[in-house]
Design an enzyme around this catalytic site. Structure first.
Site, short mmCIF file in Angstrom:
data_model
loop_
_atom_site.label_atom_id
_atom_site.label_comp_id
_atom_site.label_asym_id
_atom_site.label_seq_id
_atom_site.Cartn_x
_atom_site.Cartn_y
_atom_site.Cartn_z
N GLU A 1 0.85 -1.20 0.00
CA GLU A 1 0.00 0.00 0.00
C GLU A 1 0.88 1.25 0.00
O GLU A 1 2.10 1.15 0.19
CB GLU A 1 -0.92 -0.01 1.21
N VAL B 1 -5.26 -0.12 3.02
CA VAL B 1 -5.33 -1.57 2.83
C VAL B 1 -6.51 -1.91 1.91
O VAL B 1 -6.38 -2.70 0.98
CB VAL B 1 -5.47 -2.29 4.20
N LYS C 1 -3.64 -2.05 15.64
CA LYS C 1 -3.25 -1.22 16.78
C LYS C 1 -4.34 -1.18 17.82
O LYS C 1 -5.52 -1.30 17.50
CB LYS C 1 -2.99 0.21 16.31
N1 PSU Z 1 -3.63 1.53 10.95
C1 PSU Z 1 -2.32 1.59 11.23
N2 PSU Z 1 -1.49 2.20 10.36
C2 PSU Z 1 -1.96 2.72 9.18
C3 PSU Z 1 -3.34 2.62 8.88
C4 PSU Z 1 -4.13 2.02 9.80
O1 PSU Z 1 -1.90 1.13 12.27
O2 PSU Z 1 -1.17 3.26 8.39
C5 PSU Z 1 -3.84 3.14 7.57
C6 PSU Z 1 -3.86 1.99 6.57
O3 PSU Z 1 -3.63 2.50 5.26
C7 PSU Z 1 -5.28 1.48 6.71
C8 PSU Z 1 -6.03 2.79 6.89
O4 PSU Z 1 -5.73 0.76 5.59
O5 PSU Z 1 -5.18 3.57 7.73
C9 PSU Z 1 -7.37 2.58 7.53
O6 PSU Z 1 -8.05 3.80 7.59
P1 PSU Z 1 -9.60 3.85 8.00
O7 PSU Z 1 -9.63 3.47 9.46
O8 PSU Z 1 -10.00 5.27 7.77
O9 PSU Z 1 -10.30 2.89 7.13
#
Ligand code: PSU
Ligand code: MN
Length: 305
Positions: A27, A108, A161
């Site tokens: 990604e 992702v 996380k």
């Molecule tokens: N969680 C992490 N690191 C990241 C992301 C999420 O610990 O870099 C990034 C990834 O690209 C993940 C995105 O796909 O944030 C998810 O965002 P959202 O919760 O807005 O879907």
């Protein structure tokens, strides 16, 4: 469908795919939103090198001026950096970035969409998005989860996380039929730390075992992804108390500032990074590199079946 109308696959990646050689998709949110400059570029370059050392071809995904890229050149990255503020592009933003000829960094979810379009079954990242803590009020569930459930792609990560509700995230994946594998672990990893306190669904000892399971799943017509959780190497894991305190503070700041929607994850991540300084960045880089190494092994083992 005329994919060439939308997608540019780097010649090296195209050739590997044609010859049935291993490829690992990546990604690009991690480059454009996840890490400070210039560590982001160093990390991206080192990940590609690690994948090559593992005998696979790296294919970083993004949208550059409306073109979907499978394999991102250094020139692409530099041009995106120069133009500044790159869209954080999840599944729903792909079509808009394409038709408006914008730049987009893949999450992702969108990277998995693009991997599947290009026919790449193995993808590596740091951590996945998931069900957020406080979901009862926010209804915030990352598009990463339904996308992993839907696409025939093996997602190699270091878990999720603790900014997320990891238990709910795993429940969601169970409901939608996504196998959650632990790479040499019984406990689903929590990104900065090796354990989340939640069990994986199946422990795997090596890449060959994972590759055989992927084949069995897809040959049976069980469409959709598989999640592999790889604990951060012991030497680089963070102390749980340190990370917990930073996460709690970041969550309460997000609430106080009424952060919501797609801003939530980047906001919390940047606060955690600030609070823990260089330590968490170092851990982040090491775990992504570890995932890339394991993903290359899985891709190679899958091609060798
Ligand atoms: N969680 C992490 N690191 C990241 C992301 C999420 O610990 O870099 C990034 C990834 O690209 C993940 C995105 O796909 O944030 C998810 O965002 P959202 O919760 O807005 O879907
Ligand atoms: Mn969200």
């Amino acid at each position: 469908m005329r994919l060439q109308e939308y997608i540019d696959i780097l010649p090296e990646v195209r050739q590997a795919l044609r010859e049935g050689k291993p490829v690992v998709a990546l990604e690009s949110t991690i480059i454009f939103h996840g890490m400070p400059h210039p560590r982001n570029l160093e990390c991206a370059a080192s990940c590609e090198a690690i994948i090559r050392d593992g005998g696979a071809v790296p294919a970083t995904t993004a949208v550059v001026e409306g073109r979907i890229k499978v394999g991102l050149s250094r020139a692409d990255i530099d041009r995106m950096n120069e133009r500044g503020r790159v869209l954080k592009m999840s599944r729903r933003d792909i079509a808009r970035a394409v038709f408006r000829k914008e730049d987009g960094a893949t999450t992702v979810a969108s990277a998995v969409v693009i991997s599947e379009l290009a026919g790449i079954p193995v993808f590596a990242t740091g951590g996945i998005g998931g069900v957020h803590r406080g979901v009862r009020d926010s209804f915030d569930i990352s598009a990463d989860l339904p996308q992993i459930a839907q696409s025939d792609v093996c997602v190699v990560c270091a878990g999720a996380k603790s900014i997320l509700d990891i238990g709910f995230t795993l429940e969601y994946l169970e409901t939608w039929g996504v196998p959650v594998l632990g790479y040499r672990t019984d406990d689903f990893p929590a990104f900065y730390t090796r354990k989340s306190g939640h069990a994986v669904d199946c422990r795997m000892e090596d890449a060959a075992e994972i590759a055989r399971m992927l084949r069995a799943k897809w040959e049976l017509g069980l469409r959709g992804g598989v999640l592999v959780g790889c604990p951060v190497p012991e030497a680089y894991a963070m102390e749980e108390a340190v990370i917990d305190a930073a996460v709690e503070k970041a969550l309460s700041d997000a609430k106080a500032q009424h952060i919501h929607g797609k801003e939530t994850t980047p906001f919390i991540l940047s606060r955690v990074l600030e609070a823990t300084g260089g330590a968490s960045l170092e851990t982040n880089i090491r775990l992504v590199q570890n995932n890339c190494r394991i993903a290359a092994e899985i891709a190679a083992a899958y091609c060798a079946l």
